[in-house]
Design an enzyme around this catalytic site. Structure first.
Site, short mmCIF file in Angstrom:
data_model
loop_
_atom_site.label_atom_id
_atom_site.label_comp_id
_atom_site.label_asym_id
_atom_site.label_seq_id
_atom_site.Cartn_x
_atom_site.Cartn_y
_atom_site.Cartn_z
N ASP A 64 -1.38 6.61 6.37
CA ASP A 64 -2.48 5.73 6.00
C ASP A 64 -2.70 4.79 7.20
OD1 ASP A 64 -4.12 3.69 5.06
OD2 ASP A 64 -2.90 3.23 3.29
N LYS B 46 -11.83 -1.72 6.89
CA LYS B 46 -11.00 -2.63 7.67
C LYS B 46 -11.50 -2.69 9.12
CE LYS B 46 -8.76 -3.00 3.92
NZ LYS B 46 -7.52 -2.38 3.47
N TRP C 2 0.83 -1.21 0.00
CA TRP C 2 0.00 0.00 0.00
C TRP C 2 0.86 1.25 0.00
CZ3 TRP C 2 -4.24 -1.20 -1.97
CH2 TRP C 2 -4.93 -2.35 -1.62
#
Ligand SMILES: *Cc1c(COP(=O)(O)O)cnc(C)c1O
Length: 360
Positions: A171, A195, A101
């Site tokens: 993030d 998530k 990511w």
């Protein structure tokens, strides 16, 4: 009705209580005669839902007034572009690459300016967090970027990098609201909510107000400007209204559970059960450097691909879903987010013990 133990990395398990409450309100939200899905986002009722969600999030995290909270769309991935478009005034930013990511965010930022990779753990399949105490931070960097919890590899920054005075952008998709945070250490923090918070389609951005300016890169679409969304209270256009409503319910659930310090305790307890077993098991082992282990995502392997496949299959039959590791790493991964109950992890470990006894 049989609910499974869902160890998915995302979209992931939500508190059963929240789902039940949403089900009860599905056809008639509190006497409005309609579902939240059918409601005008400009209505007083919906404004109330949005305001309450923001107020609860502010209270949970302790977000000071000089930070804006934005409920946006496009997932976490949209932020990979939105961040440089809005913040890269000097067209320079430093990225710490600790997984797929972070790598994607770095690659995207490279389209807009000079994105320097100032640290990486790719040399060892992202199985650790590099030492970030004295990095070569660029003098003209607009920000330093991290992915705080690496969902795929199961690592987590236990200490934030020394950004040498530059704004930290993080993030936090897979560790959002899993433990207390000091938001003042960040210039911008964001997370896709699927998530740990709610349904896919919402991304929450918490940004210090001085970073919200008109001065964005030329050609930045209106929809990708933080200022537009901040000025309109996340209602520039139709927001992901139902998703925000569910997020609001999850915030209330976390508050009821005792807030972020209680969440941390709950998450540490679950993680300890699983990691302690992995450390003593003769069949399974964790894949991550001990001091960098995530509380949320726990990757593990047997060392044999066939056994990994057999385990995932047997686990599924026993009611433990989504234990297959990410396609880029293989093996297994148990994601044990806020809404995973302790008993889910206890039962998983009991099942792993049994599998180990039958295998060895
Ligand atoms: C899942 C995930 C993403 C991507 O989220 P999307 O909403 O699918 O774009 C980005 N960063 C992290 C840390 C993630 O776990």
């Amino acid at each position: 009705m049989a609910r499974v133990y869902n160890f998915s990395a995302g979209p992931a398990v939500l508190p059963e209580e929240v789902l039940r409450e949403a089900a009860e309100e599905m056809l008639d939200y509190r006497g409005s005669g309609m579902s939240v899905m059918e409601m005008s986002h400009r209505s007083k009722t919906y404004q109330g839902i949005l305001d309450e969600a923001e107020a609860d999030l502010r209270e949970l995290v302790g977000i000071p007034n000089d930070y804006s909270v934005l409920f946006l769309q496009g997932g976490a991935s949209q932020q990979f572009a939105m961040i440089p478009m809005n913040l890269m005034k000097n067209r320079v930013a430093d990225y710490i690459v600790t997984g797929q990511w972070a790598k994607k965010a770095w690659q995207e930022a490279s389209k807009y300016g000079k994105a320097n990779k100032i640290a990486s753990s790719e040399d060892q399949t992202f199985s650790y967090i590099p030492d970030c105490s004295d990095l070569p931070v660029s003098a003209d960097a607009d920000y330093v970027y991290i992915c705080e919890n690496n969902t795929i590899y199961g690592t987590k920054f236990k200490t934030l990098p020394d950004t040498k005075g530059k704004n930290l952008v993080a993030d936090v998709s897979s560790c959002f609201l899993s433990e207390p945070v000091d938001i003042t250490k960040y210039g911008l923090m964001y997370g896709g909510v699927q998530k740990n918070i709610g349904p896919a389609g919402v991304v929450i951005v918490i940004i210090r107000k001085d970073l919200i300016t008109e001065d964005v890169l030329p050609g930045t679409p209106t929809m990708l400007r933080y200022q537009i969304h901040a000025d309109s209270g996340s209602l520039y256009n139709t927001p992901p209204a139902y998703g925000i409503y569910i997020c609001g319910k999850v915030f209330k659930w976390i508050k009821k559970m005792g807030g972020l310090s209680a969440m941390k305790e709950h998450n540490e307890k679950k993680a300890a059960i699983l990691y302690n077993y992995l450390d003593e098991s003769r069949l399974f082992r964790g894949t991550v450097r001990r001091e960098d282990r995530s509380l949320m995502n726990v990757p593990f392997v047997t060392g044999s691909e066939e056994l990994d496949v057999a385990f995932v299959k047997a686990a599924k039959e026993a009611g433990f879903e989504n234990l297959k590791g990410h396609r880029s790493v293989g093996g297994m991964r148990a994601s044990i987010y806020n809404a995973m109950p302790v008993v889910g992890v206890e039962k998983l470990v009991a099942f792993m013990r049994e599998f180990e006894a039958q295998t060895l």
